[in-house]
Design a protein around this motif. Structure first.
Motif, short mmCIF file in Angstrom:
data_model
loop_
_atom_site.label_atom_id
_atom_site.label_comp_id
_atom_site.label_asym_id
_atom_site.label_seq_id
_atom_site.Cartn_x
_atom_site.Cartn_y
_atom_site.Cartn_z
N ALA A 170 0.82 -1.20 0.00
CA ALA A 170 0.00 0.00 0.00
C ALA A 170 0.86 1.25 0.00
CB ALA A 170 -0.92 0.01 1.23
N PRO A 171 0.66 2.18 -0.96
CA PRO A 171 1.46 3.40 -1.01
C PRO A 171 0.99 4.44 0.00
CG PRO A 171 -0.16 3.42 -2.77
CD PRO A 171 -0.32 2.10 -2.05
N GLU A 172 1.15 4.12 1.26
CA GLU A 172 0.74 5.03 2.32
C GLU A 172 1.95 5.85 2.76
OE1 GLU A 172 -0.68 2.24 5.14
OE2 GLU A 172 -2.34 1.57 3.89
N THR A 173 1.72 6.80 3.65
CA THR A 173 2.80 7.69 4.08
C THR A 173 3.92 6.95 4.78
OG1 THR A 173 1.59 8.13 6.14
CG2 THR A 173 1.27 9.68 4.31
N ARG A 174 3.65 5.76 5.30
CA ARG A 174 4.71 5.03 6.00
C ARG A 174 5.82 4.57 5.05
NH1 ARG A 174 1.49 -0.46 7.61
NH2 ARG A 174 0.91 -1.14 5.54
N TRP A 175 5.54 4.59 3.72
CA TRP A 175 6.57 4.22 2.77
C TRP A 175 7.44 5.42 2.39
CZ3 TRP A 175 7.16 -0.58 3.04
CH2 TRP A 175 6.08 -1.44 3.11
N LEU A 176 7.14 6.59 2.96
CA LEU A 176 7.88 7.78 2.61
C LEU A 176 8.98 8.05 3.62
CD1 LEU A 176 4.91 10.13 1.64
CD2 LEU A 176 6.18 8.58 0.18
N LEU A 177 10.13 8.47 3.14
CA LEU A 177 11.22 8.90 4.00
C LEU A 177 11.58 10.32 3.61
CD1 LEU A 177 13.57 5.77 4.04
CD2 LEU A 177 11.99 6.51 5.81
N GLY A 178 11.40 11.25 4.54
CA GLY A 178 11.66 12.65 4.22
C GLY A 178 10.71 13.18 3.16
N GLY A 179 9.50 12.59 3.09
CA GLY A 179 8.52 13.05 2.12
C GLY A 179 8.73 12.53 0.71
N VAL A 180 9.72 11.65 0.53
CA VAL A 180 10.03 11.14 -0.80
C VAL A 180 9.74 9.63 -0.85
CG1 VAL A 180 11.82 10.83 -2.54
CG2 VAL A 180 11.84 12.87 -1.08
N ALA A 181 9.00 9.21 -1.85
CA ALA A 181 8.70 7.79 -2.00
C ALA A 181 9.98 7.02 -2.29
CB ALA A 181 7.69 7.57 -3.13
N GLN A 182 10.12 5.86 -1.66
CA GLN A 182 11.31 5.03 -1.84
C GLN A 182 11.13 4.12 -3.05
OE1 GLN A 182 14.18 5.49 0.26
NE2 GLN A 182 12.86 7.26 0.42
N GLY A 183 11.45 4.66 -4.24
CA GLY A 183 11.37 3.85 -5.44
C GLY A 183 9.96 3.72 -5.98
N THR A 184 9.76 2.65 -6.77
CA THR A 184 8.46 2.40 -7.39
C THR A 184 7.54 1.69 -6.40
OG1 THR A 184 9.52 2.18 -9.55
CG2 THR A 184 7.31 1.26 -9.33
N VAL A 185 6.31 2.16 -6.31
CA VAL A 185 5.33 1.55 -5.42
C VAL A 185 4.16 1.05 -6.24
CG1 VAL A 185 3.80 1.87 -3.44
CG2 VAL A 185 5.98 3.08 -3.53
N VAL A 186 3.84 -0.22 -6.09
CA VAL A 186 2.69 -0.82 -6.78
C VAL A 186 1.70 -1.27 -5.73
CG1 VAL A 186 1.91 -2.70 -8.28
CG2 VAL A 186 4.13 -1.61 -8.70
N ASP A 187 0.45 -0.80 -5.86
CA ASP A 187 -0.59 -1.17 -4.92
C ASP A 187 -1.57 -2.12 -5.60
OD1 ASP A 187 -2.51 -1.46 -3.01
OD2 ASP A 187 -3.06 0.65 -2.89
N PRO A 188 -1.53 -3.43 -5.27
CA PRO A 188 -2.44 -4.37 -5.91
C PRO A 188 -3.91 -3.99 -5.79
CG PRO A 188 -0.73 -5.54 -4.72
CD PRO A 188 -0.60 -4.10 -4.34
N ALA A 189 -4.30 -3.38 -4.66
CA ALA A 189 -5.70 -3.01 -4.47
C ALA A 189 -6.13 -1.97 -5.50
CB ALA A 189 -5.92 -2.48 -3.06
N VAL A 190 -5.27 -1.00 -5.75
CA VAL A 190 -5.56 0.03 -6.75
C VAL A 190 -5.63 -0.59 -8.14
CG1 VAL A 190 -4.70 2.12 -7.87
CG2 VAL A 190 -4.59 1.90 -5.38
N GLU A 191 -4.70 -1.49 -8.43
CA GLU A 191 -4.68 -2.15 -9.74
C GLU A 191 -5.95 -2.96 -9.95
OE1 GLU A 191 -2.34 -1.73 -12.03
OE2 GLU A 191 -1.23 -0.37 -10.70
N ARG A 192 -6.41 -3.65 -8.91
CA ARG A 192 -7.63 -4.45 -9.04
C ARG A 192 -8.83 -3.53 -9.26
NH1 ARG A 192 -5.24 -7.15 -4.52
NH2 ARG A 192 -4.30 -9.13 -5.15
N ALA A 193 -8.88 -2.42 -8.52
CA ALA A 193 -10.00 -1.49 -8.65
C ALA A 193 -10.06 -0.89 -10.05
CB ALA A 193 -9.87 -0.37 -7.61
N ALA A 194 -8.89 -0.79 -10.69
CA ALA A 194 -8.84 -0.24 -12.04
C ALA A 194 -9.14 -1.30 -13.10
CB ALA A 194 -7.46 0.37 -12.29
N GLY A 195 -9.45 -2.53 -12.64
CA GLY A 195 -9.80 -3.60 -13.56
C GLY A 195 -8.62 -4.34 -14.14
#
Length: 266
Positions: free
Chosen positions: A46-71
């Motif tokens: 899940a691409p939530e704030t806990r994956w952020l360090l100093g406000g910057v996302a650590q690399g590529t984030v894929v959220d299966p739930a979002v992908e499923r919702a998009a079909g």
């Protein structure tokens, strides 16, 4: 292994996460190490704030739930494709390797059967063994049945989190259609071993099992091996470096027969 700190390219770790574990802190540290070692980071979760360090996302984030919702119909097979594609991209872009952290409860939100886990993790281990990635598969214990957790543990070369579960055996890639088997395959682990071996035989005409680190395979384990071989005589299983005790017991049990396509090689 006590931490994720010493991981190298080619490592494939099963992280058994207990409810009281500091999953967030450990996961963030693992992602942050990507910059230290020159790895491209892929987080499957899940691409939530806990994956952020100093406000910057650590690399590529894929959220299966979002992908499923998009079909997109996102599943474990798609995860394998994403890891393979990102590993190729990381190589072209000059990174040392692809560093992957996958929350398996997000990949399989309803849990997964031992067969599904064996099929997925053995395929992923085959990919990781090429040395272009380091992959940590996080299995939250409260999201999977005990049998599934045991299967996941048995088909990873390494494991983090062993307070209540230590696999009797491990099976992992040692090259194309070649798999190393170590530890003990007895009555407690025979079903797990059978499931993993069945998945390998289903996709390869010949499967080689390197057994120099196999401490023991009892009658239940040998029966599982023989049953898998019998199910499809067109396939061939080659057992390499089995000790004399294994060979003697295999013969005494009557499994050295033409209808069981298992070859005991030197």
């Amino acid at each position: 292994m006590p931490t994720l700190d010493p991981l190298e390219t080619g490592d494939h770790v099963c992280w058994l996460v207990d409810p009281e574990d500091d999953f967030t802190g450990t996961a963030r540290a693992f992602a942050a190490d990507g910059a230290l070692f020159g790895d491209k980071v892929l987080v499957i979760g899940a691409p939530e704030t806990r994956w952020l360090l100093g406000g910057v996302a650590q690399g590529t984030v894929v959220d299966p739930a979002v992908e499923r919702a998009a079909g997109a119909g996102w599943d474990a097979a798609m995860m394998l494709g994403v890891v393979r594609r990102e590993a190729d991209t990381a190589c072209r872009e000059g990174f040392r390797a692809l560093r992957v952290l996958a929350r398996m409860d997000r990949v399989w939100p309803a849990g997964a059967s031992p067969q599904e886990i064996a099929r997925h993790e053995l395929g992923l281990d085959d990919l990781v063994s090429s040395g272009t990635a380091v992959v940590v598969c996080a299995y939250h214990r409260d999201s999977f049945h005990t049998e599934s957790i045991q299967q996941a543990s048995g088909v990873h070369p390494q494991q983090l989190g062993m307070r209540t579960l230590m696999p009797d055996f491990r099976m992992f890639s040692a090259g194309t259609d070649c798999w190393k088997v170590s530890g003990v395959v007895d009555s407690e682990g025979a079903a797990t071993f059978r499931t993993a071996l069945g998945e390998l035989v289903a996709r390869s005409a010949t499967v080689r099992l390197q057994c120099e680190d196999l401490d023991l395979m009892d009658a239940a384990g040998m029966r599982a091996l023989a049953e898998v071989a019998r199910e499809d005589p067109s396939r061939r299983i080659v057992v390499e470096s089995a000790n004399e005790t294994f060979r003697r017991c295999w013969s005494l049990l009557g499994y050295d027969a033409p209808q069981i396509p298992v070859e005991l090689a030197p």
